[in-house]
Design a protein around this motif. Structure first.
Motif, mmCIF file in Angstrom:
data_model
loop_
_atom_site.group_PDB
_atom_site.id
_atom_site.type_symbol
_atom_site.label_atom_id
_atom_site.label_comp_id
_atom_site.label_asym_id
_atom_site.label_seq_id
_atom_site.Cartn_x
_atom_site.Cartn_y
_atom_site.Cartn_z
ATOM 1 N N ARG A 135 0.813 -1.215 0.000
ATOM 2 C CA ARG A 135 0.000 0.000 0.000
ATOM 3 C C ARG A 135 0.847 1.266 0.000
ATOM 4 N N ILE A 136 2.160 1.109 0.156
ATOM 5 C CA ILE A 136 3.031 2.253 0.409
ATOM 6 C C ILE A 136 3.797 2.645 -0.853
ATOM 7 N N GLY A 137 3.878 3.942 -1.113
ATOM 8 C CA GLY A 137 4.717 4.472 -2.179
ATOM 9 C C GLY A 137 5.735 5.419 -1.581
ATOM 10 N N VAL A 138 6.998 5.286 -1.988
ATOM 11 C CA VAL A 138 8.069 6.136 -1.479
ATOM 12 C C VAL A 138 8.783 6.771 -2.665
ATOM 13 N N ASP A 139 8.800 8.092 -2.706
ATOM 14 C CA ASP A 139 9.446 8.838 -3.782
ATOM 15 C C ASP A 139 10.683 9.529 -3.223
ATOM 16 N N PRO A 140 11.909 8.975 -3.470
ATOM 17 C CA PRO A 140 13.116 9.566 -2.906
ATOM 18 C C PRO A 140 13.481 10.899 -3.525
ATOM 19 N N VAL A 141 12.992 11.181 -4.743
ATOM 20 C CA VAL A 141 13.293 12.460 -5.376
ATOM 21 C C VAL A 141 12.409 13.562 -4.799
ATOM 22 N N GLY A 142 11.106 13.299 -4.759
ATOM 23 C CA GLY A 142 10.175 14.284 -4.223
ATOM 24 C C GLY A 142 10.055 14.263 -2.715
ATOM 25 N N HIS A 143 10.739 13.303 -2.067
ATOM 26 C CA HIS A 143 10.656 13.136 -0.609
ATOM 27 C C HIS A 143 9.194 13.078 -0.172
ATOM 28 N N GLN A 144 8.444 12.168 -0.818
ATOM 29 C CA GLN A 144 7.038 11.999 -0.497
ATOM 30 C C GLN A 144 6.732 10.544 -0.189
ATOM 31 N N ARG A 151 -1.156 11.110 0.219
ATOM 32 C CA ARG A 151 0.122 11.571 0.760
ATOM 33 C C ARG A 151 0.054 11.695 2.274
ATOM 34 N N ILE A 152 1.120 11.274 2.934
ATOM 35 C CA ILE A 152 1.229 11.445 4.381
ATOM 36 C C ILE A 152 2.490 12.248 4.679
ATOM 37 N N GLU A 153 2.493 12.913 5.816
ATOM 38 C CA GLU A 153 3.627 13.733 6.214
ATOM 39 C C GLU A 153 4.571 12.915 7.098
ATOM 40 N N THR A 155 8.570 13.072 9.105
ATOM 41 C CA THR A 155 9.746 13.847 9.463
ATOM 42 C C THR A 155 10.917 13.377 8.605
ATOM 43 N N ARG A 156 12.007 14.121 8.610
ATOM 44 C CA ARG A 156 13.177 13.739 7.819
ATOM 45 C C ARG A 156 13.733 12.400 8.295
ATOM 46 N N GLY A 157 13.745 12.188 9.604
ATOM 47 C CA GLY A 157 14.250 10.924 10.130
ATOM 48 C C GLY A 157 13.371 9.756 9.730
ATOM 49 N N GLU A 158 12.050 9.940 9.822
ATOM 50 C CA GLU A 158 11.124 8.880 9.425
ATOM 51 C C GLU A 158 11.277 8.559 7.944
ATOM 52 N N PHE A 159 11.404 9.622 7.130
ATOM 53 C CA PHE A 159 11.531 9.389 5.697
ATOM 54 C C PHE A 159 12.829 8.657 5.375
ATOM 55 N N ALA A 160 13.923 9.033 6.023
ATOM 56 C CA ALA A 160 15.214 8.390 5.761
ATOM 57 C C ALA A 160 15.140 6.897 6.042
ATOM 58 N N ILE A 161 14.478 6.516 7.120
ATOM 59 C CA ILE A 161 14.346 5.104 7.482
ATOM 60 C C ILE A 161 13.455 4.373 6.482
ATOM 61 N N LEU A 162 12.316 4.962 6.167
ATOM 62 C CA LEU A 162 11.379 4.296 5.264
ATOM 63 C C LEU A 162 11.966 4.174 3.858
ATOM 64 N N ALA A 163 12.674 5.201 3.394
ATOM 65 C CA ALA A 163 13.275 5.155 2.057
ATOM 66 C C ALA A 163 14.338 4.074 1.977
ATOM 67 N N MET A 165 14.495 1.298 3.753
ATOM 68 C CA MET A 165 13.856 -0.010 3.792
ATOM 69 C C MET A 165 13.088 -0.293 2.500
ATOM 70 N N ALA A 166 12.517 0.750 1.893
ATOM 71 C CA ALA A 166 11.779 0.573 0.646
ATOM 72 C C ALA A 166 12.700 0.184 -0.495
ATOM 73 N N GLU A 167 13.958 0.570 -0.406
ATOM 74 C CA GLU A 167 14.915 0.208 -1.447
ATOM 75 C C GLU A 167 15.169 -1.295 -1.485
ATOM 76 N N GLN A 168 15.037 -1.964 -0.337
ATOM 77 C CA GLN A 168 15.272 -3.406 -0.272
ATOM 78 C C GLN A 168 14.160 -4.070 0.546
ATOM 79 N N PRO A 169 12.968 -4.188 -0.035
ATOM 80 C CA PRO A 169 11.854 -4.800 0.704
ATOM 81 C C PRO A 169 12.208 -6.202 1.179
ATOM 82 N N ASP A 170 11.710 -6.540 2.348
ATOM 83 C CA ASP A 170 11.888 -7.855 2.982
ATOM 84 C C ASP A 170 13.288 -8.067 3.553
#
Length: 236
Positions: A135-144, A151-153, A155-163, A165-170
């Motif tokens: 269900r999740i979409g992560v855009d590293p260019v747009g930081h969205q 779209r959800i808001e 923080t920079r720290g939350e985004f860094a972690i999610l991005a 992990m999204a690069e290497q699912p599982d």
């Protein structure tokens, strides 16, 4: 969906491994081992897609991508061992359609290629670098970050972690590994900070934060972003 794929990687063993998986998936596959050969072969043979390693002798992957993008609309999937955000963003800004950070699974590479080819066949514009995991979409260019398209808001720290992990699912990330991705944002971060970020992310991306289905705890190790729903109730 089969295609003509050119693999450019200066490691012959690694390139041969990729070639075998792509051939098994039904793709006609060519291999070269330096940037100049990649450029010449792409111009001459006009493959549908180029799997392009960043670190190569002569011309590096960034130079090859920049030149080809000025001349053609060939699909480009970049491979990088660097893994830093600046390198990944540079590749996307130069016109790469997607990227993978080494090490990666051959199955993921084949899946990414299939997705790019499907988009191209439908005439859909690529969304460079956008990761869609469940269900999740992560855009590293747009930081969205989006959940079910909304779209959800973060923080920079939350985004860094999610991005990351999204690069290497599982893949399971330890707290120390995730801490590495937040160091440039908050130098006072600790492993406990990672737990707080994960807890806050679950409130934003999970239907039920107490029973997460994607951002999962792996006891004694760390966390992972699952590509599909958890087979059993996940621990918070």
């Amino acid at each position: 969906m089969c295609a003509r794929v050119l693999v450019a990687d200066d490691d012959p063993r690694h390139a041969e491994g990729i070639r075998r998986y792509l051939v098994a998936a039904g793709h006609e596959t060519m291999v070269v081992h330096d940037g100049r050969a990649a450029l010449d072969t792409a111009r001459r043979d006009r493959p549908d897609l180029l799997v392009l390693d960043v670190m190569m002798p002569g011309l590096d992957g960034f130079q090859v991508c920049r030149t080809l993008r000025q001349e053609s609309d060939i699909l480009v999937l970049m491979l990088t061992a660097r893994g830093t955000e600046s390198d990944l963003l540079l590749g996307l800004e130069l016109g790469a359609d997607d990227y993978l950070t080494k090490p990666f699974s051959p199955r993921e590479l084949v899946a990414r290629i299939r997705t790019l080819l499907r988009r191209a066949s439908r005439g859909e514009p690529s969304a460079p670098g956008v990761r869609r995991i469940g269900r999740i979409g992560v855009d590293p260019v747009g930081h969205q970050v989006t959940v079910d398209g909304e779209r959800i808001e973060c923080t920079r720290g939350e985004f860094a972690i999610l991005a990351a992990m999204a690069e290497q699912p599982d893949r399971v990330f330890s707290r120390a590994q995730l801490l590495h991705y937040t160091r440039g944002i908050d130098r006072s971060s600790t492993e406990r900070t990672i737990d707080v970020h994960v807890m806050n992310l679950r409130r934003k991306i999970e239907a039920d934060p107490r029973r997460p289905e994607q951002l999962l705890t792996v006891h004694g190790v760390g966390y992972k972003l699952a590509s599909g729903p958890a087979p059993f109730p996940a621990a918070p």
